[in-house]
Design an enzyme around this catalytic site. Structure first.
Site, mmCIF file in Angstrom:
data_model
loop_
_atom_site.group_PDB
_atom_site.id
_atom_site.type_symbol
_atom_site.label_atom_id
_atom_site.label_comp_id
_atom_site.label_asym_id
_atom_site.label_seq_id
_atom_site.Cartn_x
_atom_site.Cartn_y
_atom_site.Cartn_z
ATOM 1 N N ARG A 37 0.819 -1.217 0.000
ATOM 2 C CA ARG A 37 0.000 0.000 0.000
ATOM 3 C C ARG A 37 0.847 1.258 0.000
ATOM 4 N NH1 ARG A 37 -0.325 -4.876 1.191
ATOM 5 N NH2 ARG A 37 0.168 -4.475 3.351
ATOM 6 N N CYS A 78 -5.688 -2.716 8.502
ATOM 7 C CA CYS A 78 -4.472 -2.150 7.924
ATOM 8 C C CYS A 78 -4.721 -0.665 7.758
ATOM 9 C CB CYS A 78 -4.164 -2.776 6.563
ATOM 10 S SG CYS A 78 -2.820 -1.948 5.665
ATOM 11 N N THR A 125 -2.839 1.735 6.374
ATOM 12 C CA THR A 125 -2.502 2.311 5.070
ATOM 13 C C THR A 125 -3.580 1.989 4.039
ATOM 14 O OG1 THR A 125 -0.216 1.870 5.698
ATOM 15 C CG2 THR A 125 -0.595 2.697 3.480
ATOM 16 N N THR A 130 3.153 4.036 8.623
ATOM 17 C CA THR A 130 3.955 3.943 7.398
ATOM 18 C C THR A 130 4.013 5.312 6.719
ATOM 19 O OG1 THR A 130 2.055 3.470 5.994
ATOM 20 C CG2 THR A 130 3.196 1.561 6.971
ATOM 21 N N LYS A 169 7.380 -7.081 9.719
ATOM 22 C CA LYS A 169 6.850 -7.805 8.557
ATOM 23 C C LYS A 169 7.744 -9.003 8.211
ATOM 24 C CE LYS A 169 4.164 -4.226 6.142
ATOM 25 N NZ LYS A 169 2.829 -4.855 6.236
ATOM 26 N N CYS A 175 0.089 1.718 12.493
ATOM 27 C CA CYS A 175 0.345 0.663 11.515
ATOM 28 C C CYS A 175 0.196 -0.619 12.312
ATOM 29 C CB CYS A 175 1.752 0.780 10.933
ATOM 30 S SG CYS A 175 2.233 -0.675 9.966
#
Lengths: 250, 250
Positions: free
Chosen positions: B58, B92, B94, B136, B176, B207
């Site tokens: 994203r 999420c 983003t 992010t 991640k 995030c």
């Protein structure tokens, strides 16, 4: 619809028939993610999860005191298939007693958690001759682990009736209620000790709630987590090209 | 097909559009389960999760360096709707930049995580005038929290460009990749301190990977976890009869 046409990196889409219980389903998916090799989101497996906590209690059904969950399991499998799943995993030991009733109607391979655990036990060294089982009374009565361990020549030992009821089932209910604490761990560790006293060289945490209440270091022998074994089997299957036929013939 | 006809206890079926990333989706579902009141499996909410980690990044899309994830989000929403979902949650931050592009095509209400966080901030005492954001670069550039906090009269402060890149994004990538450790926590705690130094009375872990790398006690002010806020909003919605219209008009 089946698979969204926009995504194609690997062909496998994992279908998780969950909700039995919901915390165990969340834990199983976390294990599937952490077991998958890769360093970015995009390395992970596409997964669809149908988590229906309203599925009638499996143990009650096996003891004849509650409704048969088979229609719910079939409905959930249908949701997963229509969402594009290519394989089904059921992160609930007791539900595997109903797999023979649904396997031929699902239209997808089911990676059998109990079968995978039996196979996994043969890979632990030194060789396991006797394994102990902590599981729901439903799983015990259904003889699921008995059947699969027999196939691999491994003897199964169980808690006595008092330990099964007062320690194991009490602990499982505490995890399902979200009220587990140190007492829960003590109950399960005591039950595990009754298994090693009978010669168990490994203990199967044969209900997905048990690893949530019993840390591996509370047991003197290897504690086998069927959810982790199932997650590893799914990752192996999805990442091993051309080897998609590991059915067990149940 | 829609809802399996065999299950009816509550009408709401939570649809989770996940995979961004997969660990955050597992964590979000665990939070939804632990937030739901009840003492047995059957008290929990039916949930369907479409977790597609292959959705293009994203942040890269928002920075113009990667493909638009909108078609994947639409395809996933369709899977959820066809599986019987009655509401969609997207764990999420983003991805919420793309909600305006999909909202009118999804055919289901979307409980907006960023909107819920803004509303939640107004419920913390003493009154929050300034909040900080760890997110992010995509979420920051898209102005998602800026827009929603503006509506509630809350000032937003951000890390400077160096902290954003070297601390926040480095930490998110570590989570991640599953390689987060004490260094990750230090990076995020340092970034959080740069926000409180600017007057932040609360820090938004904006995030879904951040709470996995930053324990709440590593920050001097309340650390708001949007995933937990979203889970609470869903439970409120599902358990409050006749109050199903809390859309935000995005």
């Amino acid at each position: 619809m089946t698979t969204p046409a926009v995504t194609t990196p690997t062909s496998e889409i994992i279908g998780i028939l969950g909700g039995m219980g919901p915390a165990a389903t969340a834990d199983f998916y976390a294990k599937l993610v952490s077991t998958t090799p890769g360093s970015s989101d995009q390395d992970h497996l596409r997964t669809v999860i149908w988590s229906d906590p309203t599925i009638p209690d499996r143990t009650e059904a096996l003891l004849g005191t509650g409704p048969d969950p088979t229609p719910w399991l079939l409905a959930g499998s249908r949701v997963l298939r229509e969402a594009g799943a290519t394989v089904i995993a059921i992160p609930c030991n007791t539900a595997h007693a109903f797999v023979p009733r649904i396997a031929h109607h699902v239209g997808l391979p089911i990676v059998h958690m109990v079968g995978e655990v039996a196979r996994h036990l043969t890979t632990i060294g030194p060789r396991i001759h006797t394994a102990g089982l902590l599981a729901t009374t439903g799983t015990v009565r259904a003889g699921l682990y008995q059947e699969w361990l027999d196939r691999f020549g491994i003897r199964l030992v169980l808690p006595d009736a008092t330990s099964q009821n007062d320690e194991v089932m009490t602990a499982i209910r505490a995890v399902k209620a979200g009220t587990h604490d140190d007492t829960t761990t003590t109950l399960l560790a005591d039950a595990a000790r009754s298994l090693t006293a009978q010669g168990a060289q490994a203990v199967i945490a044969g209900c997905t709630e048990i690893p949530l209440g019993l840390p591996a270091d509370a047991v003197d022998v290897p504690l086998v987590d069927p959810a982790l074994v199932l997650a590893q089997a799914l990752v192996r299957r999805a990442t091993t090209e051309g080897e998609n036929g590991q059915g067990w013939g149940w």
